[in-house]
Design an enzyme around this catalytic site. Structure first.
Site: not given
Ligand code: PGA
Length: 260
Positions: A10-12, A103, A105, A175, A181, A222, A243-244
């Site tokens: 997930n590149w956000k 998600h 967010e 998640e 994050g 994470s 994500g990251g």
């Molecule tokens: P993260 O994000 O790996 O940076 O914690 C995961 C996500 O939001 O899907």
């Protein structure tokens, strides 16, 4: 029952078109030995989810490889006055095969509710997309001991009106919000416990089907090359939504290898 693992990035709101293409090129050369495969015996299903505007460039770069491309959201209407939203047809025309919905967010910062997550999930399915639906508790909910109640509410609401046959196109991502994050990953025991709970819930919801056994449940929050092997070794963890660590080719490649 063996479930094909999924490693989804997930590149956000990161990476412009050139950067996205560069990342895909690096991932492709990493896996040139099995460029066109995505079958279980040769490795996980690999998906990258770039921002909307870079979908066509990333799809073009991924062409001929095992990489699939997904979007980060979808609106339920076919078209209309919905400023800032995007339709399923727009996503499939751009070449997306997957879409993330719900998600945390989106839920936290953009007012997504269980109801809108369900509508978006249904829209994804109606457009032939594979939907990665996210659920997970906030830190306070974990501390209060309501993790399972929250996850149950989110799963039941997200899957309302979805029949067993359609579930072959649904992937669930657990998640924990406090792990996203933050560098604070759930322990393998904590994650496995919730994954097993979600699978048991699927058994209750889709009585008399094999949905519980076949649905992929990903962990997210994470996940990185150091903690992936332990998480992916758990019985009910079928991959990761990352994500990251999905923004760096070497790290994402290591995660793909960990799922092999
Ligand atoms: P993260 O994000 O790996 O940076 O914690 C995961 C996500 O939001 O899907």
């Amino acid at each position: 029952m063996s479930r094909c693992k999924v490693i989804a990035g997930n590149w956000k709101m990161n990476l412009d078109a050139a950067q996205g293409v560069e990342l895909v090129e690096k991932l492709k050369s990493e896996f040139s030995g099995c460029a066109s495969c995505c079958s279980c015996d040769r490795g996980p299903e690999v998906v990258v989810c770039p921002p909307f505007t870079t979908l066509p460039a990333v799809v073009a770069a991924a062409k001929g490889s095992r990489l699939k491309v997904g979007a980060q959201n979808i609106h339920w209407a076919e078209k209309g006055a919905f400023t800032g939203e995007i339709s399923g047809a727009m996503l499939t025309t751009a070449g997306a095969t997957h879409v993330i919905v719900g998600h945390s967010e989106r839920r936290q910062y953009f007012g997504e509710t269980d109801e809108t997550v369900n509508k978006r999930l249904q829209a994804g399915l109606a457009n032939g997309l594979t939907v990665i639906v996210c659920v997970g508790e906030q830190l306070l909910e974990r501390v209060d001991g309501t993790t399972k109640a929250v996850v149950e509410r989110q799963v039941r609401a997200a899957l309302a009106g979805v029949d067993a046959a359609a579930m072959s196109k649904v992937i669930i991502a657990y998640e924990p919000v406090w792990a996203i994050g933050t560098g604070k990953v759930a322990t393998t025991v904590e994650a496995q416990e919730v994954h097993a709970f979600i699978r048991a819930l699927l058994k209750q919801i889709f009585v008399g089907s094999n949905v519980a056994e076949t649905t992929r449940i990903l962990y997210g929050g994470s996940m990185n090359p150091d903690n992936a092997a332990g998480l992916l070794a758990q019985k009910d963890i079928d991959g990761g939504l990352i994500g990251g660590a999905s923004l760096k080719a070497d790290q994402f490649a290591a995660l793909i290898r960990a799922a092999h």
